[in-house]
Design a protein around this motif. Structure first.
Motif, PDB file in Angstrom:
ATOM      1  N   TYR A  10       0.936  -1.007   0.098  1.00  0.00           N
ATOM      2  CA  TYR A  10       0.076   0.015  -0.121  1.00  0.00           C
ATOM      3  C   TYR A  10       0.707   1.233   0.081  1.00  0.00           C
ATOM      4  O   TYR A  10       1.840   1.315   0.784  1.00  0.00           O
ATOM      5  CB  TYR A  10      -0.991  -0.016   1.195  1.00  0.00           C
ATOM      6  CG  TYR A  10      -1.897   1.191   1.306  1.00  0.00           C
ATOM      7  CD1 TYR A  10      -3.167   1.352   0.450  1.00  0.00           C
ATOM      8  CD2 TYR A  10      -1.596   2.225   1.895  1.00  0.00           C
ATOM      9  CE1 TYR A  10      -3.830   2.420   0.316  1.00  0.00           C
ATOM     10  CE2 TYR A  10      -2.613   3.301   2.052  1.00  0.00           C
ATOM     11  CZ  TYR A  10      -3.665   3.412   1.409  1.00  0.00           C
ATOM     12  OH  TYR A  10      -4.393   4.510   1.267  1.00  0.00           O
ATOM     13  N   GLY A  40       2.646   2.638   9.437  1.00  0.00           N
ATOM     14  CA  GLY A  40       1.665   1.764   8.981  1.00  0.00           C
ATOM     15  C   GLY A  40       0.616   0.860   9.635  1.00  0.00           C
ATOM     16  O   GLY A  40       0.035  -0.040   8.889  1.00  0.00           O
ATOM     17  N   THR A  43      -2.664   1.327   9.148  1.00  0.00           N
ATOM     18  CA  THR A  43      -3.240   0.987   7.992  1.00  0.00           C
ATOM     19  C   THR A  43      -3.267  -0.469   7.518  1.00  0.00           C
ATOM     20  O   THR A  43      -4.199  -0.944   6.819  1.00  0.00           O
ATOM     21  CB  THR A  43      -2.169   1.715   6.815  1.00  0.00           C
ATOM     22  OG1 THR A  43      -2.028   3.069   7.124  1.00  0.00           O
ATOM     23  CG2 THR A  43      -2.408   1.385   5.324  1.00  0.00           C
ATOM     24  N   CYS A  47      -6.564  -2.422   6.039  1.00  0.00           N
ATOM     25  CA  CYS A  47      -6.780  -3.444   5.159  1.00  0.00           C
ATOM     26  C   CYS A  47      -7.344  -4.651   5.573  1.00  0.00           C
ATOM     27  O   CYS A  47      -8.152  -5.371   4.865  1.00  0.00           O
ATOM     28  CB  CYS A  47      -5.360  -3.662   4.579  1.00  0.00           C
ATOM     29  SG  CYS A  47      -4.358  -2.474   3.683  1.00  0.00           S
ATOM     30  N   VAL A  52      -9.560  -0.392   3.868  1.00  0.00           N
ATOM     31  CA  VAL A  52      -8.490   0.199   2.853  1.00  0.00           C
ATOM     32  C   VAL A  52      -8.197  -0.888   1.778  1.00  0.00           C
ATOM     33  O   VAL A  52      -7.841  -1.865   2.017  1.00  0.00           O
ATOM     34  CB  VAL A  52      -7.125   0.870   3.402  1.00  0.00           C
ATOM     35  CG1 VAL A  52      -6.062   1.100   2.688  1.00  0.00           C
ATOM     36  CG2 VAL A  52      -7.503   1.780   4.421  1.00  0.00           C
TER      37      VAL A  52
END
Length: 230
Positions: A10, A40, A43, A47, A52
């Motif tokens: 990503y 991250g 993040t 995901c 995301v």
């Protein structure tokens, strides 16, 4: 297995936040991920939730491809398979704890009576008052236990926690950490905790560092994690 992350990539602009990340989590297993601020970690959890979309690689939760599902199918699979605990709880302070927990069941289609029964049982087990007081009047540790109960009400196979003790004092931190790491065995679920707290990370069966976009095994003899929540 309840979670399989493979070759996950990503990027934001020219920066590769996640670089070929691989992770497998089985039922009954706890995993902690640490790393510097902005590396991250959150993040990666987004995901896993399907909130995301990665630029490459895949995320499988209970045989469902979170990076491929969309719309109602993704929403249904997430509600049925994944529970999420946020740092600030993300609760409605004006509602009673019982209502905050039951509403997650109602949104997943659980019949009203069953949702409230599950909520009451969970809160009682976790030692949270169910006398109707507003959630906003509870202590930080009690509110976070409400958040854990809400994450469990739909009996997920995978529990994700993003800095779950970051806003708590030391006593409440220990209580919530004890609770979280007991869940994989008690509920036979997989647990992934993102934390910058070395003491919280050290409780996990498996520990990883996320640095420079890559996930690596953390040394068991050294503290892990630096910086603030990502």
């Amino acid at each position: 297995m309840v979670l399989e992350v493979s070759g996950l990539r990503y990027r934001v602009g020219n920066r590769e936040v996640l670089r070929s990340v691989d992770l497998v989590v089985h039922a009954g297993q706890s995993v902690a991920i640490s790393g510097p601020s902005g590396c991250g970690k959150s993040t990666l959890l987004m995901c896993c939730l399907g909130l995301v979309k990665p630029h490459a690689g895949g995320v499988v939760v209970c045989a469902g491809r979170m990076d491929k599902l969309s719309g109602r199918r993704l929403l249904r699979h997430r509600r049925e398979s994944v529970g999420m605990v946020f740092q600030a709880g993300e609760l409605l302070p004006e509602l009673a704890p019982l209502e905050n927990v039951a509403i997650a069941g109602l949104l997943a289609g659980v019949p009203r009576a069953e949702a409230f029964t599950r909520a009451e049982e969970l809160l009682t087990e976790l030692g949270v008052p169910t006398d109707g007081a507003e959630t906003g009047s509870l202590s930080g540790g009690e509110r976070q236990r409400v958040a854990v109960a809400r994450a469990l009400v739909n009996r997920p196979a995978l529990l994700l926690a993003d800095e779950p003790t970051g806003a708590l004092d030391s006593a409440a931190r220990e209580t919530v950490a004890d609770l979280l790491y007991a869940l994989p065995e008690r509920w036979h679920c997989g647990l992934v905790v993102v934390t910058h707290d070395p003491a919280v990370a050290a409780r996990a069966q498996r520990r990883f560092l996320l640095t420079d976009g890559s996930l690596t095994s953390a040394p068991t003899s050294e503290p892990v994690g630096t910086g603030a929540a990502s």
